[in-house]
Motif scaffolding. Structure first.
Motif, PDB file in Angstrom:
ATOM      1  N   LEU A  64       0.833  -1.208   0.000  1.00  0.00           N
ATOM      2  CA  LEU A  64       0.000   0.000   0.000  1.00  0.00           C
ATOM      3  C   LEU A  64       0.866   1.255   0.000  1.00  0.00           C
ATOM      4  CD1 LEU A  64      -2.814  -0.975   2.512  1.00  0.00           C
ATOM      5  CD2 LEU A  64      -3.093  -0.454   0.085  1.00  0.00           C
ATOM      6  N   LEU A  65       1.885   1.274   0.848  1.00  0.00           N
ATOM      7  CA  LEU A  65       2.773   2.438   0.915  1.00  0.00           C
ATOM      8  C   LEU A  65       3.539   2.638  -0.392  1.00  0.00           C
ATOM      9  CD1 LEU A  65       4.145   2.070   4.554  1.00  0.00           C
ATOM     10  CD2 LEU A  65       2.475   3.750   3.709  1.00  0.00           C
ATOM     11  N   LEU A  66       3.977   1.541  -0.993  1.00  0.00           N
ATOM     12  CA  LEU A  66       4.670   1.635  -2.277  1.00  0.00           C
ATOM     13  C   LEU A  66       3.730   2.140  -3.369  1.00  0.00           C
ATOM     14  CD1 LEU A  66       7.209   1.210  -3.958  1.00  0.00           C
ATOM     15  CD2 LEU A  66       6.528  -1.196  -4.242  1.00  0.00           C
ATOM     16  N   THR A  67       2.508   1.652  -3.373  1.00  0.00           N
ATOM     17  CA  THR A  67       1.503   2.122  -4.339  1.00  0.00           C
ATOM     18  C   THR A  67       1.283   3.617  -4.187  1.00  0.00           C
ATOM     19  OG1 THR A  67       0.388  -0.023  -4.359  1.00  0.00           O
ATOM     20  CG2 THR A  67      -0.891   1.869  -5.105  1.00  0.00           C
ATOM     21  N   PHE A  68       1.093   4.055  -2.945  1.00  0.00           N
ATOM     22  CA  PHE A  68       0.884   5.482  -2.673  1.00  0.00           C
ATOM     23  C   PHE A  68       2.096   6.293  -3.115  1.00  0.00           C
ATOM     24  CE2 PHE A  68       1.362   9.215  -0.014  1.00  0.00           C
ATOM     25  CZ  PHE A  68       0.125   9.830  -0.158  1.00  0.00           C
ATOM     26  N   ALA A  69       3.285   5.854  -2.731  1.00  0.00           N
ATOM     27  CA  ALA A  69       4.505   6.598  -3.074  1.00  0.00           C
ATOM     28  C   ALA A  69       4.708   6.669  -4.588  1.00  0.00           C
ATOM     29  CB  ALA A  69       5.720   5.944  -2.412  1.00  0.00           C
ATOM     30  N   LEU A  70       4.483   5.574  -5.267  1.00  0.00           N
ATOM     31  CA  LEU A  70       4.647   5.540  -6.717  1.00  0.00           C
ATOM     32  C   LEU A  70       3.646   6.461  -7.408  1.00  0.00           C
ATOM     33  CD1 LEU A  70       6.081   4.121  -9.125  1.00  0.00           C
ATOM     34  CD2 LEU A  70       4.317   2.363  -9.000  1.00  0.00           C
ATOM     35  N   GLY A  71       2.380   6.313  -7.073  1.00  0.00           N
ATOM     36  CA  GLY A  71       1.343   7.147  -7.689  1.00  0.00           C
ATOM     37  C   GLY A  71       1.521   8.616  -7.379  1.00  0.00           C
ATOM     38  N   ASP A  72       1.790   8.927  -6.114  1.00  0.00           N
ATOM     39  CA  ASP A  72       1.924  10.326  -5.702  1.00  0.00           C
ATOM     40  C   ASP A  72       3.149  10.979  -6.333  1.00  0.00           C
ATOM     41  OD1 ASP A  72       0.513  12.240  -3.911  1.00  0.00           O
ATOM     42  OD2 ASP A  72       2.533  12.451  -3.088  1.00  0.00           O
ATOM     43  N   THR A  73       4.248  10.261  -6.397  1.00  0.00           N
ATOM     44  CA  THR A  73       5.464  10.810  -7.004  1.00  0.00           C
ATOM     45  C   THR A  73       5.259  11.079  -8.488  1.00  0.00           C
ATOM     46  OG1 THR A  73       6.867   9.694  -5.390  1.00  0.00           O
ATOM     47  CG2 THR A  73       7.915  10.372  -7.456  1.00  0.00           C
ATOM     48  N   ILE A  74       4.693  10.125  -9.188  1.00  0.00           N
ATOM     49  CA  ILE A  74       4.491  10.302 -10.630  1.00  0.00           C
ATOM     50  C   ILE A  74       3.496  11.428 -10.899  1.00  0.00           C
ATOM     51  CG2 ILE A  74       3.609   9.228 -12.739  1.00  0.00           C
ATOM     52  CD1 ILE A  74       4.783   6.563 -11.669  1.00  0.00           C
ATOM     53  N   SER A  75       2.385  11.459 -10.154  1.00  0.00           N
ATOM     54  CA  SER A  75       1.370  12.480 -10.431  1.00  0.00           C
ATOM     55  C   SER A  75       1.805  13.858  -9.961  1.00  0.00           C
ATOM     56  CB  SER A  75       0.024  12.101  -9.796  1.00  0.00           C
ATOM     57  OG  SER A  75       0.094  12.129  -8.394  1.00  0.00           O
ATOM     58  N   ALA A  76       2.216  13.974  -8.705  1.00  0.00           N
ATOM     59  CA  ALA A  76       2.478  15.298  -8.123  1.00  0.00           C
ATOM     60  C   ALA A  76       3.848  15.863  -8.446  1.00  0.00           C
ATOM     61  CB  ALA A  76       2.292  15.237  -6.605  1.00  0.00           C
ATOM     62  N   ARG A  77       4.844  15.009  -8.568  1.00  0.00           N
ATOM     63  CA  ARG A  77       6.206  15.517  -8.757  1.00  0.00           C
ATOM     64  C   ARG A  77       6.693  15.489 -10.202  1.00  0.00           C
ATOM     65  NH1 ARG A  77       6.662  16.821  -3.864  1.00  0.00           N
ATOM     66  NH2 ARG A  77       6.854  15.466  -2.070  1.00  0.00           N
ATOM     67  N   LEU A  78       6.138  14.596 -10.996  1.00  0.00           N
ATOM     68  CA  LEU A  78       6.592  14.496 -12.393  1.00  0.00           C
ATOM     69  C   LEU A  78       5.610  15.119 -13.383  1.00  0.00           C
ATOM     70  CD1 LEU A  78       8.046  10.861 -12.395  1.00  0.00           C
ATOM     71  CD2 LEU A  78       9.283  13.011 -12.146  1.00  0.00           C
ATOM     72  N   ILE A  79       4.362  14.660 -13.363  1.00  0.00           N
ATOM     73  CA  ILE A  79       3.412  15.094 -14.383  1.00  0.00           C
ATOM     74  C   ILE A  79       2.883  16.506 -14.126  1.00  0.00           C
ATOM     75  CG2 ILE A  79       1.228  14.583 -15.533  1.00  0.00           C
ATOM     76  CD1 ILE A  79       1.726  11.613 -14.926  1.00  0.00           C
ATOM     77  N   LYS A  80       2.440  16.794 -12.904  1.00  0.00           N
ATOM     78  CA  LYS A  80       1.850  18.112 -12.624  1.00  0.00           C
ATOM     79  C   LYS A  80       2.766  19.275 -13.002  1.00  0.00           C
ATOM     80  CE  LYS A  80      -1.686  17.196  -9.211  1.00  0.00           C
ATOM     81  NZ  LYS A  80      -2.327  17.641  -8.001  1.00  0.00           N
ATOM     82  N   PRO A  81       4.031  19.293 -12.588  1.00  0.00           N
ATOM     83  CA  PRO A  81       4.890  20.426 -12.974  1.00  0.00           C
ATOM     84  C   PRO A  81       5.136  20.499 -14.489  1.00  0.00           C
ATOM     85  CG  PRO A  81       5.885  19.185 -11.177  1.00  0.00           C
ATOM     86  CD  PRO A  81       4.709  18.393 -11.655  1.00  0.00           C
ATOM     87  N   PHE A  82       5.138  19.345 -15.153  1.00  0.00           N
ATOM     88  CA  PHE A  82       5.363  19.318 -16.597  1.00  0.00           C
ATOM     89  C   PHE A  82       4.161  19.867 -17.354  1.00  0.00           C
ATOM     90  CE2 PHE A  82       5.074  17.096 -20.690  1.00  0.00           C
ATOM     91  CZ  PHE A  82       6.254  17.557 -21.267  1.00  0.00           C
ATOM     92  N   VAL A  83       2.949  19.429 -16.971  1.00  0.00           N
ATOM     93  CA  VAL A  83       1.726  19.874 -17.646  1.00  0.00           C
ATOM     94  C   VAL A  83       1.343  21.293 -17.203  1.00  0.00           C
ATOM     95  CG1 VAL A  83      -0.744  19.394 -17.977  1.00  0.00           C
ATOM     96  CG2 VAL A  83       0.901  17.507 -17.968  1.00  0.00           C
ATOM     97  N   ALA A  84       1.488  21.570 -15.912  1.00  0.00           N
ATOM     98  CA  ALA A  84       1.241  22.899 -15.330  1.00  0.00           C
ATOM     99  C   ALA A  84      -0.151  23.446 -15.656  1.00  0.00           C
ATOM    100  CB  ALA A  84       2.323  23.881 -15.755  1.00  0.00           C
TER     101      ALA A  84
END
Length: 187
Positions: A64-84
């Motif tokens: 569960l923690l790995l799922t959360f960390a993976l999803g949150d990192t990809i969405s909030a740290r990678l995609i969001k700043p790129f798409v803006a």
């Protein structure tokens, strides 16, 4: 094509955000999206996993923690700043249409990290527990959908933000569950 998709997203957002407006949803949806509202459920899951599955419970919680960390990192740290993409509640073109139900926040909108994280957790739990408890499928999907829907209703995400988050979270939950099942076959 992009323009029509953008217009569709805004129109659907307004149908949900304004068109479904009612006193019950105005009370419920801000609660549903609040990170502390689900704390009793998270605590129950942790206690249940440790009590019922002992050592294997550690692996489930780790998944569960790995799922959360993976999803949150990809969405909030990678995609969001790129798409803006601006949140609807921060879009000056929608200022007269927004009903202020929760503080808007300054972060970006696409994809919804709430949708990513809740679909990720739901899919992981479904993949792990479905063989022994079939109701987890509709319960888990309804829970993740409700949290995602609330994000649109309160005005902090567009529908496509939550759909993209649901796809990303589903992928993260599925991938982690595959690794979990390889490490811990059978439940």
């Amino acid at each position: 094509m992009i323009e029509s998709l953008y217009n569709f997203d805004i129109a659907l957002f307004l149908k949900i955000h304004r068109g479904l407006s009612n006193a019950f949803f105005d009370w419920l949806m801000p609660l549903v999206r609040n990170k502390f509202f689900w704390s009793p459920l998270y605590l129950f899951i942790i206690i249940f996993c440790f009590k019922e599955y002992k050592k294997r419970g550690w692996y489930i919680i780790g998944g569960l923690l790995l799922t959360f960390a993976l999803g949150d990192t990809i969405s909030a740290r990678l995609i969001k700043p790129f798409v803006a993409r601006l949140r609807p509640c921060n879009d000056v073109n929608l200022a007269s249409e927004i009903i202020q139900r929760v503080p808007c926040g300054s972060g970006y909108s696409f994809p919804s990290a709430h949708a990513t994280n809740h679909f990720g957790i739901a899919i992981f739990l479904i993949m792990v527990f479905y063989p022994k408890w079939k109701p987890i499928l509709p319960v888990g999907l309804f829970w993740a959908f409700l949290v995602s829907f609330s994000q649109i209703y309160v005005g902090v995400h567009y529908p496509l933000d939550t759909i993209a988050g649901a796809v990303l979270g589903t992928t993260a939950g599925y991938v982690v569950s595959v690794f979990y099942k390889k490490l811990q076959p059978g439940l």
